[in-house]
Scaffold this active site. Structure first.
Site, short mmCIF file in Angstrom:
data_model
loop_
_atom_site.label_atom_id
_atom_site.label_comp_id
_atom_site.label_asym_id
_atom_site.label_seq_id
_atom_site.Cartn_x
_atom_site.Cartn_y
_atom_site.Cartn_z
N GLN A 169 -4.16 -11.32 -5.49
CA GLN A 169 -3.18 -10.65 -4.62
C GLN A 169 -3.87 -9.45 -3.99
OE1 GLN A 169 -1.67 -7.45 -5.29
NE2 GLN A 169 -0.22 -7.53 -3.61
N VAL B 65 -5.86 -8.00 -11.95
CA VAL B 65 -5.53 -8.12 -13.38
C VAL B 65 -4.43 -9.15 -13.62
CG1 VAL B 65 -6.50 -5.93 -14.16
CG2 VAL B 65 -4.25 -5.93 -13.06
N SER C 78 -25.33 -0.42 -14.92
CA SER C 78 -25.65 0.56 -15.96
C SER C 78 -26.82 1.46 -15.58
CB SER C 78 -25.93 -0.16 -17.29
OG SER C 78 -26.84 -1.22 -17.11
N HIS D 63 -21.84 -12.43 0.45
CA HIS D 63 -20.52 -11.85 0.17
C HIS D 63 -20.66 -10.43 -0.37
CE1 HIS D 63 -18.48 -15.81 0.26
NE2 HIS D 63 -19.47 -16.29 -0.47
N ASN E 258 -24.97 -5.58 -8.51
CA ASN E 258 -23.80 -4.84 -8.99
C ASN E 258 -24.09 -3.39 -8.67
OD1 ASN E 258 -22.37 -7.00 -10.18
ND2 ASN E 258 -23.64 -6.88 -12.01
N CYS F 184 -37.89 3.14 -12.80
CA CYS F 184 -38.76 4.00 -12.01
C CYS F 184 -40.24 3.60 -12.19
CB CYS F 184 -38.56 5.47 -12.40
SG CYS F 184 -37.13 6.25 -11.59
N LYS G 182 -8.49 -1.16 -6.55
CA LYS G 182 -7.56 -2.27 -6.68
C LYS G 182 -7.93 -3.02 -7.95
CE LYS G 182 -4.81 -5.71 -5.88
NZ LYS G 182 -3.35 -5.55 -6.01
N THR H 33 0.82 -1.21 0.00
CA THR H 33 0.00 0.00 0.00
C THR H 33 0.85 1.26 0.00
OG1 THR H 33 -0.26 -0.57 2.32
CG2 THR H 33 -2.21 -0.71 0.95
N HIS I 109 -31.28 -1.55 -7.34
CA HIS I 109 -31.86 -2.83 -7.76
C HIS I 109 -30.84 -3.96 -7.67
CE1 HIS I 109 -29.60 -1.81 -11.42
NE2 HIS I 109 -29.77 -3.05 -11.83
N CYS J 4 -35.57 6.52 -16.76
CA CYS J 4 -35.10 5.29 -16.11
C CYS J 4 -36.08 4.14 -16.35
CB CYS J 4 -34.94 5.55 -14.61
SG CYS J 4 -34.71 4.04 -13.65
N ASP K 22 -35.38 -8.08 -19.49
CA ASP K 22 -35.65 -8.00 -20.93
C ASP K 22 -34.48 -8.55 -21.74
OD1 ASP K 22 -38.22 -6.77 -20.62
OD2 ASP K 22 -37.21 -4.89 -20.12
N GLN L 56 -30.26 -8.32 -9.10
CA GLN L 56 -30.70 -9.30 -10.08
C GLN L 56 -30.82 -10.66 -9.42
OE1 GLN L 56 -29.07 -8.99 -14.11
NE2 GLN L 56 -27.75 -7.34 -13.40
N HIS M 152 -35.43 6.76 -7.22
CA HIS M 152 -34.31 6.59 -8.15
C HIS M 152 -32.97 6.94 -7.50
CE1 HIS M 152 -32.53 6.44 -12.20
NE2 HIS M 152 -31.88 7.56 -11.91
N HIS N 72 -30.57 3.36 -10.38
CA HIS N 72 -31.79 3.05 -9.61
C HIS N 72 -31.52 1.79 -8.77
CE1 HIS N 72 -36.29 3.57 -9.25
NE2 HIS N 72 -36.02 2.47 -8.56
O1 LIG Z 1 1.57 -2.68 -12.42
P1 LIG Z 1 1.44 -2.40 -10.96
O2 LIG Z 1 1.35 -0.96 -10.67
O3 LIG Z 1 2.47 -3.12 -10.12
O4 LIG Z 1 0.06 -3.02 -10.47
C1 LIG Z 1 -0.90 -3.61 -11.30
O5 LIG Z 1 -0.61 -4.99 -11.49
C2 LIG Z 1 -0.60 -5.79 -10.31
C3 LIG Z 1 -0.36 -7.22 -10.72
O6 LIG Z 1 -1.33 -7.70 -11.60
C4 LIG Z 1 -1.91 -5.64 -9.52
O7 LIG Z 1 -1.78 -6.29 -8.29
C5 LIG Z 1 -2.24 -4.17 -9.28
O8 LIG Z 1 -3.51 -4.07 -8.66
C6 LIG Z 1 -2.24 -3.43 -10.61
O9 LIG Z 1 -2.54 -2.08 -10.42
O1 LIG Z 2 -26.59 -5.49 -14.95
P1 LIG Z 2 -26.46 -5.94 -16.37
O2 LIG Z 2 -26.59 -4.81 -17.33
O3 LIG Z 2 -27.35 -7.10 -16.72
O4 LIG Z 2 -24.97 -6.51 -16.57
C1 LIG Z 2 -23.97 -6.49 -15.61
O5 LIG Z 2 -24.07 -7.62 -14.76
C2 LIG Z 2 -23.92 -8.89 -15.41
C3 LIG Z 2 -23.97 -9.97 -14.35
O6 LIG Z 2 -22.96 -9.82 -13.37
C4 LIG Z 2 -22.63 -8.94 -16.21
O7 LIG Z 2 -22.61 -10.13 -16.98
C5 LIG Z 2 -22.50 -7.74 -17.16
O8 LIG Z 2 -21.24 -7.77 -17.79
C6 LIG Z 2 -22.65 -6.46 -16.34
O9 LIG Z 2 -22.56 -5.34 -17.18
#
Ligand SMILES: O=P(O)(O)O[C@H]1O[C@H](CO)[C@@H](O)[C@H](O)[C@H]1O
Ligand SMILES: O=P(O)(O)O[C@H]1O[C@H](CO)[C@@H](O)[C@H](O)[C@H]1O
Lengths: 386, 386
Positions: free
Chosen positions: B361, B352, B196, B336, B188, B55, B349, B29, B201, B52, B78, B203, B121, B199
């Site tokens: 990590q 990737v 997207s 979760h 989400n 709504c 974070k 960090t 909600h 929306c 939909d 799923q 909303h 509002h």
């Molecule tokens: O390239 P950085 O700045 O070390 O960091 C990036 O790659 C890392 C490894 O995939 C990840 O843990 C970090 O969250 C990402 O920001």
């Molecule tokens: O809320 P949406 O528009 O259905 O879609 C969102 O949640 C889905 C389920 O986690 C994902 O597959 C989509 O990539 C994300 O954009």
């Protein structure tokens, strides 16, 4: 051909490399998108940026200066995720204790490198000719080879290979004093993939432990060999894809590029060695150049697809740095590319709620993705604009 | 206390719920961040947005109109990822064939719902009092209960519970004709998590298959029971956390909120039922309100942490819709929360390159995260600003 149906229906596909399933919903691409838009990368970078910590001659965060390197430059990450020296930790191992079952920890040591692809700040692998990517692959090979354990089954092969690759004073690093278990070479490209510096570079994290993903793959590949008379999973898979031609993006004599049957990311591809290459040091001179070509083809097609600097994370899986004969034999060299873009330079696929809580889900099929990537070879779009 | 060392050294932790490891690098960090910044959510939404599609009274993409609902409203998405009716697909199953090993697919049917939390909303769960979140939990319970198979071990319990919860004409849905296997409730929240529409909600995706994550958890929890004289993994874990108090964020009589030992996301939390609750329909009237309180505490603390509308994906894991006595008995109700922010409202974070290719990590420890979340209870910061 029963697979035609899969273009239209929701289904799950099995990933034999990890032993897990994912959900495919081909009709979902029809839905409109009103969510987050990515900022397309603005291509106005200078060839040299005095503030970049990766440009030749510049000073880094902790005070060291970069050399005037010619192609690649390798150094230990100033903010490594793992270190060589740290306080000792010996977890208590009372097997009857609930805590020793549910609060398990292991110390991890290692070393993290940063490795630049070019002294030029404003280019990417997609802009580089295969011949310019070759030094990157040579550096990867030398680092991997020099970090192998003394008793490694590939040790003799590594020595032969390293003797043939020209040394690069800015690409070499001495391995740490204590032997490490695995080397993960990976690139995060683009801000959407958490990359904080556009200067072309990758990272190499070496650890005392075998990480989850290569561990899972080794186990699955070993199981496949055991159950199929010693045949290799990725050998059989590459053969199958070459026969079917439905997911092949590109190939040369040594490498096959496909959108795998089990791809999670919209335009995910895998580069697979056609013969049994266990690790970088197994590649011949000619194969190294062919690997550079494959990397070039993937990254250029990615950029051409949406006429943007395409973000992705990529990574190489190969034999561990310290391993048994059996593990080395089971390893099959390949490289994954996971790109987040789905529909355009600004609309990505989010792997979020359902994907994290239940199961990865994709919209377009790998066959559709492969067809699109097959169709966008040719000159890099940026060169044609000039 | 040996765990103190883990504040300073790189280590791996084991997730007993999924059977996998992650890398923890507490010192990371300290590194500066020059990469992508999230756009902080601008809190200038209207209470009612005529454009929306969630709504009350508004028209949706495919023409249907929303009712003037009072709290929750449930409808079939939909653009569902899975559908009830689709062309048949019978994969060929020639076990000697390489293709049947490496190109495996299964058809998936099901139904996806969208479920609003409020007619307003411009609010989120963090803005809602526990009493206002209660109808959301009641709707989840009724949908779950009404989708159980006729022979489900919880069927009788579900009927009793549903008789006690007031019906909500805008929250009810008839289950599909053919029985489904699993129901994944998830939210989400925030553009950073692919949402997207602001509002409030969530799923609900129901499928004919048991998805990967709940499948892995069931297997791991079953294994734990078998190896530990019938004891439950999450029962033992909750007990342990209550004794240690190092990762506890908040609790009431029925629920415990902790940053789990194995958290991957920076401020990941899990809400665990303290007694053996197999699914939503097992909750008593009082426990439903206590669950609403727990959800309120988590979401309000999240917003208070960086004084922003905190993005996350959340999801409930419970007994499958169609399951054996053994599976129902093994299930342990929990929720979760996976939030991406790490340092501030704009710095996240990224999971990737290394995370995707090698192993998840994290930077700050779960103990540090829990301490911060413990400290930001109290009024929602937005209310104090007014
Ligand atoms: O390239 P950085 O700045 O070390 O960091 C990036 O790659 C890392 C490894 O995939 C990840 O843990 C970090 O969250 C990402 O920001
Ligand atoms: O809320 P949406 O528009 O259905 O879609 C969102 O949640 C889905 C389920 O986690 C994902 O597959 C989509 O990539 C994300 O954009």
């Amino acid at each position: 051909m029963p697979d035609q149906v899969l273009d239209d229906i929701s289904h799950r596909r099995y990933n034999p490399l990890t032993g897990s399933w994912l959900l495919v919903s081909p009709h979902r691409t029809k839905r409109p998108w009103q969510g987050q838009q990515e900022a397309p990368s603005k291509n106005v970078l200078p060839e040299y940026d005095p503030k970049c910590y990766l440009c030749p001659g510049n000073q880094r965060a902790q005070g060291d200066s970069n050399p005037q390197y010619k192609n690649t430059f390798t150094f230990v990450n100033d903010y490594s995720a793992v270190k060589e020296q740290q306080q000792e930790y010996k977890p208590e191992t009372n097997k009857d204790d609930v805590a020793s079952l549910l609060l398990q920890a292991q110390p991890v040591t290692g070393r993290c490198y940063v490795l630049t692809f070019s002294p030029k700040h404003d280019i990417t692998l997609a802009d580089m000719a295969a011949a310019d990517i070759l030094p990157v692959i040579q550096t990867w090979t030398r680092i991997y080879g020099s970090h192998l354990s003394a008793t490694h089954p590939l040790k003799a092969q590594a020595e032969k290979t390293l003797a043939l690759i020209p040394a690069n004073p800015d690409g070499e690093v001495d391995p740490p004093a204590s032997q490490l278990r695995y080397m993960q070479i990976f690139e995060n490209k683009g801000a959407a993939m958490g990359c904080s510096n556009p200067h072309p570079h990758c990272q190499v994290w070496t650890t005392s432990t075998l990480p989850e993903e290569p561990g899972k793959e080794l186990a699955q590949m070993g199981k496949y060999r055991a159950e199929n008379g010693g045949r290799h999973l990725l050998a059989d898979y590459a053969q199958l894809e070459m026969e079917k031609q439905e997911r092949v993006v590109w190939q040369n004599e040594a490498f096959l590029v496909v959108c795998p049957w089990w791809a999670v990311w919209p335009f995910e591809v895998i580069i697979i060695a056609k013969r049994h290459v266990r690790a970088l040091v197994d590649l011949t001179d000619g194969e190294r150049l062919q690997f550079a070509e494959a990397v070039q083809e993937v990254t250029r097609r990615y950029d051409n697809l949406f006429e943007t600097s395409f973000p992705y994370s990529s990574g190489i899986h190969q034999a561990p740095l310290d391993c048994t004969e059996e593990e080395a034999e089971t390893s099959w060299f390949h490289m994954h590319f996971y790109p987040p873009l789905l529909r355009s330079a600004t609309v990505r696929k989010f792997l979020v709620g359902y994907e994290l809580m239940a199961e990865p889900q994709r919209d377009i099929t790998p066959e559709q993705a492969a067809a699109r990537l097959r169709d966008c070879g040719g000159e890099l779009y940026r060169k044609l604009l000039k």
